[in-house]
Design a protein around this motif. Structure first.
Motif, PDB file in Angstrom:
ATOM      1  N   LEU A 252     -43.710 -21.251 -38.867  1.00 21.14           N
ATOM      2  CA  LEU A 252     -42.550 -20.431 -39.215  1.00 21.14           C
ATOM      3  C   LEU A 252     -41.382 -21.318 -39.615  1.00 21.14           C
ATOM      4  O   LEU A 252     -41.158 -22.382 -39.025  1.00 21.14           O
ATOM      5  N   GLU A 253     -40.627 -20.863 -40.599  1.00 15.37           N
ATOM      6  CA  GLU A 253     -39.378 -21.530 -40.948  1.00 15.37           C
ATOM      7  C   GLU A 253     -38.285 -21.034 -40.011  1.00 15.37           C
ATOM      8  O   GLU A 253     -38.148 -19.830 -39.786  1.00 15.37           O
ATOM      9  N   VAL A 254     -37.529 -21.971 -39.459  1.00 18.40           N
ATOM     10  CA  VAL A 254     -36.476 -21.652 -38.511  1.00 18.40           C
ATOM     11  C   VAL A 254     -35.203 -22.390 -38.922  1.00 18.40           C
ATOM     12  O   VAL A 254     -35.224 -23.613 -39.122  1.00 18.40           O
ATOM     13  N   GLU A 255     -34.114 -21.669 -39.041  1.00 14.01           N
ATOM     14  CA  GLU A 255     -32.848 -22.278 -39.425  1.00 14.01           C
ATOM     15  C   GLU A 255     -32.345 -23.189 -38.305  1.00 14.01           C
ATOM     16  O   GLU A 255     -32.365 -22.831 -37.127  1.00 14.01           O
ATOM     17  N   GLY A 256     -31.925 -24.392 -38.694  1.00 16.93           N
ATOM     18  CA  GLY A 256     -31.339 -25.300 -37.714  1.00 16.93           C
ATOM     19  C   GLY A 256     -32.292 -26.301 -37.100  1.00 16.93           C
ATOM     20  O   GLY A 256     -31.881 -27.104 -36.249  1.00 16.93           O
ATOM     21  N   LEU A 257     -33.565 -26.270 -37.490  1.00 16.80           N
ATOM     22  CA  LEU A 257     -34.496 -27.274 -36.974  1.00 16.80           C
ATOM     23  C   LEU A 257     -34.220 -28.632 -37.642  1.00 16.80           C
ATOM     24  O   LEU A 257     -33.773 -28.691 -38.788  1.00 16.80           O
ATOM     25  N   PRO A 258     -34.489 -29.725 -36.942  1.00 16.19           N
ATOM     26  CA  PRO A 258     -34.253 -31.045 -37.547  1.00 16.19           C
ATOM     27  C   PRO A 258     -35.238 -31.342 -38.668  1.00 16.19           C
ATOM     28  O   PRO A 258     -36.270 -30.678 -38.807  1.00 16.19           O
ATOM     29  N   ALA A 259     -34.902 -32.330 -39.472  1.00 18.47           N
ATOM     30  CA  ALA A 259     -35.824 -32.822 -40.503  1.00 18.47           C
ATOM     31  C   ALA A 259     -36.676 -33.932 -39.910  1.00 18.47           C
ATOM     32  O   ALA A 259     -36.284 -34.597 -38.946  1.00 18.47           O
ATOM     33  N   ALA A 260     -37.852 -34.120 -40.488  1.00 17.55           N
ATOM     34  CA  ALA A 260     -38.766 -35.192 -40.057  1.00 17.55           C
ATOM     35  C   ALA A 260     -38.738 -36.286 -41.111  1.00 17.55           C
ATOM     36  O   ALA A 260     -39.182 -36.078 -42.240  1.00 17.55           O
ATOM     37  N   ALA A 261     -38.215 -37.441 -40.751  1.00 16.89           N
ATOM     38  CA  ALA A 261     -38.096 -38.554 -41.692  1.00 16.89           C
ATOM     39  C   ALA A 261     -39.151 -39.614 -41.391  1.00 16.89           C
ATOM     40  O   ALA A 261     -39.617 -39.756 -40.263  1.00 16.89           O
ATOM     41  N   MET A 262     -39.514 -40.343 -42.423  1.00 15.91           N
ATOM     42  CA  MET A 262     -40.454 -41.457 -42.297  1.00 15.91           C
ATOM     43  C   MET A 262     -39.849 -42.653 -43.017  1.00 15.91           C
ATOM     44  O   MET A 262     -39.219 -42.502 -44.072  1.00 15.91           O
ATOM     45  N   GLY A 263     -40.012 -43.838 -42.439  1.00 15.74           N
ATOM     46  CA  GLY A 263     -39.450 -45.015 -43.068  1.00 15.74           C
ATOM     47  C   GLY A 263     -40.357 -46.218 -42.937  1.00 15.74           C
ATOM     48  O   GLY A 263     -41.355 -46.199 -42.209  1.00 15.74           O
ATOM     49  N   LEU A 264     -40.004 -47.264 -43.671  1.00 15.33           N
ATOM     50  CA  LEU A 264     -40.675 -48.548 -43.558  1.00 15.33           C
ATOM     51  C   LEU A 264     -39.722 -49.520 -42.879  1.00 15.33           C
ATOM     52  O   LEU A 264     -38.537 -49.567 -43.210  1.00 15.33           O
ATOM     53  N   ALA A 265     -40.244 -50.293 -41.939  1.00 16.52           N
ATOM     54  CA  ALA A 265     -39.434 -51.289 -41.242  1.00 16.52           C
ATOM     55  C   ALA A 265     -40.091 -52.657 -41.374  1.00 16.52           C
ATOM     56  O   ALA A 265     -41.322 -52.768 -41.347  1.00 16.52           O
ATOM     57  N   TRP A 266     -39.263 -53.690 -41.518  1.00 19.03           N
ATOM     58  CA  TRP A 266     -39.765 -55.054 -41.610  1.00 19.03           C
ATOM     59  C   TRP A 266     -38.673 -56.011 -41.131  1.00 19.03           C
ATOM     60  O   TRP A 266     -37.516 -55.643 -40.995  1.00 19.03           O
ATOM     61  N   ARG A 267     -39.061 -57.233 -40.845  1.00 20.84           N
ATOM     62  CA  ARG A 267     -38.112 -58.226 -40.362  1.00 20.84           C
ATOM     63  C   ARG A 267     -37.176 -58.658 -41.489  1.00 20.84           C
ATOM     64  O   ARG A 267     -37.611 -58.900 -42.613  1.00 20.84           O
ATOM     65  N   LYS A 268     -35.897 -58.810 -41.165  1.00 21.33           N
ATOM     66  CA  LYS A 268     -34.933 -59.231 -42.174  1.00 21.33           C
ATOM     67  C   LYS A 268     -35.211 -60.650 -42.676  1.00 21.33           C
ATOM     68  O   LYS A 268     -34.862 -60.977 -43.813  1.00 21.33           O
TER      69      LYS A 268
END
Length: 288
Positions: A252-268
């Protein structure tokens, strides 16, 4: 002993004629003869029998020729391999990933990367985001496919995808009859939650937005959805989780739910062309 001397030796050994060998090397004969004499002096034995009309390899020369040829071939290959490594075309790339990435963006990224860089060996390790942070710090993985946020000053992160979360409920649940729902209306229902140790950011956002009554926690979304299907409660899940459980679960779609983000991480401090290549591909593929 100089590399130039070895090239001169190979040319003479292959031509068995100093004039032709000098021409092949784009040099005159006197310096070529000098290179051969210096090489023989350093080795302490003759490489050629020669007179005014005939040049022939000695037994030592024949043995030396075989091994020098192999050494120079390996040296040429080493240069080519080094160039490929510089361009990110060969080597090993070790990737950590959260389990939920396998039904979201990871399969397409891996498939495309392997097609573009078939000589690169990709090693994969499934682990939660906090464990990936530790593995990156200790250089056990090169890059992580993580769930933000990443709060580590030694690491760099690039967001590559973001999609809305949905509410997963058992088929036939009363909420499926609701036309509109907001996150604040869900607090009275029992929740199955993905553990905070798996994804702290989402866990905290659900607590803040839904004020859930938690009846059960699990380490993986697949388990969360299995418990929802069994009727234990409802759950907030990424949109991509719809690929896992559809027979006994409604989304179900529900107003106000958070978004699900995905990222890439690596050493600076990483300077790997393989990491750069993977990041470029993931960024292009996901339009970020």
């Amino acid at each position: 002993m100089e590399l130039r001397q070895l090239h001169c030796f190979l040319a003479v050994a292959e031509e068995l004629n100093f004039s032709r060998a000098a021409e092949k090397l784009n040099m005159t004969q006197p310096p070529l003869s000098m290179h051969i004499q210096n090489l023989e002096r350093e080795l302490g034995f003759p490489l050629f029998y020669r007179n005014n009309r005939h040049v022939e390899l000695t037994a030592a020369g024949r043995q030396y020729y075989e091994e020098v040829q192999e050494i120079l071939d390996r040296l040429n290959r080493a240069g080519e391999h080094a160039k490929q490594a510089h361009l990110g075309e060969i080597g090993t790339l070790t990737i950590g990933f959260v389990g939920s990435a396998t039904y979201d963006i990871l399969p397409a990224m891996l498939r495309d990367f392997r097609q573009l860089y078939p000589a690169v060996h990709v090693k994969l390790h499934e682990m939660a985001t906090p464990l990936q942070m530790e593995a990156l710090q200790h250089k056990r993985i090169d890059i992580g496919v993580v769930r933000p946020p990443v709060n580590d000053s030694t690491l760099q992160m690039k967001l590559i995808s973001s999609s809305p979360c949905l509410l997963a409920v058992p088929k036939g649940h009363p909420l499926t009859d609701s036309r509109t729902l907001t996150a604040s209306e869900l607090s009275s229902y029992p929740f199955v939650m993905l553990s905070r140790q798996t994804w702290a950011g989402l866990y905290d956002e659900i607590l803040a937005r839904c004020r859930p009554s938690i009846c059960q926690e699990a380490l993986e979304f697949q388990t969360v959805l299995g418990l929802v299907a069994a009727g234990l409660g409802i759950a907030v899940v990424p949109q991509a989780a719809m690929n896992l459980h559809t027979q006994d679960v409604a989304y179900l779609e529900v107003e106000g739910l958070p978004a699900a983000a995905m990222g890439l991480a690596w050493r600076k401090d990483s300077h790997s062309p393989l990491i750069d290549a993977f990041i470029r591909l993931a960024t292009k593929q996901n339009g970020k």
